[in-house]
Design an enzyme around this catalytic site. Structure first.
Site, PDB file in Angstrom:
ATOM      1  N   LYS A  54     -40.751  40.052  38.751  1.00 36.77           N
ATOM      2  CA  LYS A  54     -41.246  38.905  37.966  1.00 36.77           C
ATOM      3  C   LYS A  54     -40.676  37.602  38.536  1.00 36.77           C
ATOM      4  O   LYS A  54     -41.375  36.597  38.643  1.00 36.77           O
ATOM      5  CB  LYS A  54     -40.868  39.090  36.492  1.00 36.77           C
ATOM      6  N   GLN A  98     -36.289  41.808  28.960  1.00 34.55           N
ATOM      7  CA  GLN A  98     -36.731  43.050  29.594  1.00 34.55           C
ATOM      8  C   GLN A  98     -36.414  44.241  28.695  1.00 34.55           C
ATOM      9  O   GLN A  98     -35.270  44.433  28.281  1.00 34.55           O
ATOM     10  CB  GLN A  98     -36.046  43.207  30.971  1.00 34.55           C
ATOM     11  N   ASP A 121     -44.447  37.404  26.342  1.00 33.05           N
ATOM     12  CA  ASP A 121     -44.794  38.824  26.327  1.00 33.05           C
ATOM     13  C   ASP A 121     -45.814  39.121  25.225  1.00 33.05           C
ATOM     14  O   ASP A 121     -46.442  40.175  25.226  1.00 33.05           O
ATOM     15  CB  ASP A 121     -43.529  39.669  26.078  1.00 33.05           C
TER      16      ASP A 121
END
Ligand code: NDP
Length: 299
Positions: A54, A98, A121
């Site tokens: 990412k 994460q 997200d």
């Protein structure tokens, strides 16, 4: 019949190009660069590798990447405290924690503590709630489900009025994909591990989404001739002939499905590349939201 291959690698590259142009235009017009903060707790190699991917993608597209790593024994308060700091930081547009977090930490309060306008997200319950409600729009759509929809749209698949079957109902893939498909006016069935006679559903699907996590479980005879098949699954199967000793396969038996389906995504090279592209798209959107907020304050 041999199915058309839906090339996720190519579509994701197109999406990335659009994002790169959007970032450049924002810099030129407003002197503003989008920023994505990543939060990694612990040293899980897979998580380290995902965060690294990412961060590299941010660099490639001109997005600022701000990496934070906490030790594996970080407390709940330390993780939530870091999220609060990032919420308050005007240079941070998107916050990505994460997952999975180490076992002693509770995921839900961490995700709930992310500012709604930085939830790139798309897992904040308010974003998910808006996704579920008629006439409401989430600020951010979860990345993999969003990628699935873009693959369908850019392949010219007719969604409105189609019978769509989603196999899998997880919070991160199956359920939000089903909600997006019904928002796009498909008639949606959600199947899962307790579904009786799964094939009776899948054989009726004009659009079949597999998000199960079981290698090649959906066989050719479970697919309606001409259907569009989107295979989200990523599974390792042993393969002594491969350098790593394994290869990646989807939840669909690809060779069989090729003979029956009208269009299909390969694994790898289908949904996978879309997920990270959609994260970058959400980060650019978060920067647009922040800029719009600034203009409101200034006017
Ligand atoms: P989960 O394990 O969270 O969910 C799996 C779902 O499949 C559950 O809803 C489960 O049902 C259902 N299921 C399991 N067994 C069966 C069965 N025999 N028949 C019907 N349904 C079944 O997985 P995720 O949603 O997180 O991931 C699914 C797959 O997608 C995985 O292979 C994962 O690696 C991949 N993935 C790929 C991404 C990408 O970017 N390409 C991103 C995220 C995931 P129940 O709810 O009843 O348990």
């Amino acid at each position: 019949m041999t199915a058309k291959i839906i090339d996720g690698t190519k579509i994701a590259a197109d999406v990335r190009e659009e994002i790169r142009a959007g970032v450049k235009a924002m810099q030129e017009r407003y002197g503003y660069t989008p920023g994505l903060a990543t939060v990694l707790v612990g040293e899980d190699p897979a998580s380290q590798s995902y965060v690294g991917m990412k961060q590299r993608m941010c660099q490639e597209l001109g997005i600022r990447s701000i990496g934070h790593t906490l030790p594996a024994d970080a407390t709940q308060e330390e993780v939530e405290g870091l999220v609060r700091e990032l919420n308050a930081d005007p240079d941070v547009n998107g916050i990505l924690v994460q997952l999975p977090l180490p076992g002693h930490l509770e995921e839900e309060p961490v995700l709930n503590s992310i500012d709604l306008e930085k939830d790139v997200d798309g897992f904040h319950p308010v974003n998910i709630g808006r996704l579920a409600m008629k006439g409401r729009e989430p600020l951010f759509i979860p990345c993999t489900p969003h990628g699935v929809m873009v693959l369908l749209e850019r392949s010219g698949v007719k969604i409105s009025g189609a019978n769509a079957v989603v196999v899998g109902r997880s919070n991160i893939v199956g359920l939000p994909v089903a909600m997006l498909l019904q928002k796009a006016n498909a008639t949606v069935s959600i199947c899962h591990s307790r579904t009786q006679d799964l094939a009776a559903y899948t054989r009726n699907a004009d659009i079949l989404i597999a998000a199960i996590g079981r290698a090649q479980m959906l066989t050719g005879d479970m697919i309606k001739p001409g259907a569009t098949v989107i295979d989200v699954g990523v599974n390792r199967v042993e393969d002594p002939s491969a350098k790593r000793g394994y290869r990646l396969v989807g939840d669909v038996n690809y060779e069989e499905a090729l003979e029956v389906a009208g269009a299909i995504t390969p694994v790898p090279g289908g949904v996978g590349p879309m997920t990270i592209a959609m994260l970058m798209k959400n980060t650019l959107r978060a920067a647009e939201i922040a800029l719009a907020g600034r203009e409101r304050v200034a006017s």
